[in-house]
Design a protein around this motif. Structure first.
Motif, PDB file in Angstrom:
ATOM      1  N   VAL A  56       0.843  -1.195   0.159  1.00  0.00           N
ATOM      2  CA  VAL A  56       0.213   0.155   0.009  1.00  0.00           C
ATOM      3  C   VAL A  56       0.877   1.331   0.136  1.00  0.00           C
ATOM      4  CG1 VAL A  56      -2.176   0.928   1.239  1.00  0.00           C
ATOM      5  CG2 VAL A  56      -1.989  -1.533   1.045  1.00  0.00           C
ATOM      6  N   PRO A  57       0.948   2.550  -0.300  1.00  0.00           N
ATOM      7  CA  PRO A  57       1.390   3.217  -1.374  1.00  0.00           C
ATOM      8  C   PRO A  57       1.715   3.891   0.857  1.00  0.00           C
ATOM      9  CG  PRO A  57       0.243   3.382  -2.719  1.00  0.00           C
ATOM     10  CD  PRO A  57      -0.123   2.107  -1.730  1.00  0.00           C
ATOM     11  N   MET A  58       2.796   4.611   0.789  1.00  0.00           N
ATOM     12  CA  MET A  58       2.640   5.400   2.490  1.00  0.00           C
ATOM     13  C   MET A  58       1.952   6.043   2.033  1.00  0.00           C
ATOM     14  SD  MET A  58       3.677   5.300   4.575  1.00  0.00           S
ATOM     15  CE  MET A  58       4.814   4.690   5.991  1.00  0.00           C
ATOM     16  N   HIS A  59       2.081   6.774   1.002  1.00  0.00           N
ATOM     17  CA  HIS A  59       1.394   8.475   1.241  1.00  0.00           C
ATOM     18  C   HIS A  59      -0.402   8.655   1.185  1.00  0.00           C
ATOM     19  CE1 HIS A  59       0.499   6.774  -3.476  1.00  0.00           C
ATOM     20  NE2 HIS A  59      -0.503   7.666  -3.087  1.00  0.00           N
ATOM     21  N   GLU A  60      -1.191   7.701   0.945  1.00  0.00           N
ATOM     22  CA  GLU A  60      -2.077   6.656   0.794  1.00  0.00           C
ATOM     23  C   GLU A  60      -1.938   6.518   2.519  1.00  0.00           C
ATOM     24  OE1 GLU A  60      -4.530   6.985  -0.565  1.00  0.00           O
ATOM     25  OE2 GLU A  60      -3.215   7.406  -2.528  1.00  0.00           O
ATOM     26  N   ASN A  61      -1.694   6.201   3.658  1.00  0.00           N
ATOM     27  CA  ASN A  61      -1.587   5.756   4.700  1.00  0.00           C
ATOM     28  C   ASN A  61      -1.557   7.366   5.445  1.00  0.00           C
ATOM     29  OD1 ASN A  61      -1.949   3.349   4.554  1.00  0.00           O
ATOM     30  ND2 ASN A  61       0.781   2.258   4.980  1.00  0.00           N
ATOM     31  N   LEU A  62      -0.816   7.945   4.575  1.00  0.00           N
ATOM     32  CA  LEU A  62      -0.395   9.185   5.251  1.00  0.00           C
ATOM     33  C   LEU A  62      -2.240  10.559   5.102  1.00  0.00           C
ATOM     34  CD1 LEU A  62       3.273   9.354   4.224  1.00  0.00           C
ATOM     35  CD2 LEU A  62       2.821   9.237   7.210  1.00  0.00           C
ATOM     36  N   LYS A  63      -2.721  10.077   4.583  1.00  0.00           N
ATOM     37  CA  LYS A  63      -3.264  11.279   3.749  1.00  0.00           C
ATOM     38  C   LYS A  63      -4.411  10.465   4.999  1.00  0.00           C
ATOM     39  CE  LYS A  63      -4.563  10.528  -0.928  1.00  0.00           C
ATOM     40  NZ  LYS A  63      -4.367  10.920  -1.930  1.00  0.00           N
ATOM     41  N   GLN A  64      -4.617   9.244   4.695  1.00  0.00           N
ATOM     42  CA  GLN A  64      -6.104   8.563   5.608  1.00  0.00           C
ATOM     43  C   GLN A  64      -5.650   9.151   7.043  1.00  0.00           C
ATOM     44  OE1 GLN A  64      -8.225   7.289   5.255  1.00  0.00           O
ATOM     45  NE2 GLN A  64      -9.624   7.373   7.112  1.00  0.00           N
ATOM     46  N   ALA A  65      -4.440   9.234   7.646  1.00  0.00           N
ATOM     47  CA  ALA A  65      -4.163   9.346   9.001  1.00  0.00           C
ATOM     48  C   ALA A  65      -3.963  10.824   9.847  1.00  0.00           C
ATOM     49  CB  ALA A  65      -2.436   9.789   9.236  1.00  0.00           C
TER      50      ALA A  65
END
Length: 143
Positions: A56-65
């Motif tokens: 999973v791309p890390m930027h997606e996790n960061l945006k969700q957080a």
């Protein structure tokens, strides 16, 4: 053009030998199960079918957080302004101190969980975190 494409495919295939590596499993004489990318010299072994890794791309996790953090702050502000008039200034400062202490305890437990633990200790820490979270919600968020 077809030669360049073929050459590019060969280079890519040569650069990724681990993509085609097999994983072997075997049990030794003591009953311990072993896994390796090379089969054992002696004994019975079996190759394992490995599923491709899911990333999973890390930027997606960061945006969700970030989205979750913004939502929590917004809800906190709404609840704070809604319950502000319920307490006198002395009660408010005592409540704020109590909430800060609960948040600090939650942060300490979270740090302990991140740092590693045995199963029994991890279960106790998670139970403490659940109870403190409930208490924090009751006292600090819901008022």
């Amino acid at each position: 053009m077809p030669r360049i494409t073929a050459l590019a495919l060969l280079v890519c295939a040569g650069l990724s030998p681990h993509a085609f590596a097999e994983i072997y499993q075997w049990t030794d004489a003591k009953g311990a199960v072993h896994f390796s990318d090379t089969p054992p010299e002696q004994g019975n072994h079996q190759p394992l079918d490995m599923q491709p890794m899911v990333t999973v791309p890390m930027h997606e996790n960061l945006k969700q957080a970030d989205s979750v953090s913004r939502s929590r702050r917004a809800v906190g502000k709404m609840l704070e302004s809604e319950h502000e008039d319920r307490f006198s200034s002395g009660d408010k400062s005592a409540k704020a101190d109590s909430c800060r202490k609960l948040e600090q305890r939650l942060k300490r437990i979270q740090a302990q969980l991140r740092s590693g633990y045995e199963n029994d200790r991890g279960n106790r820490l998670r139970e403490q975190r659940r109870e403190l979270s409930r208490q924090h919600s009751r006292e600090c968020i819901l008022g």
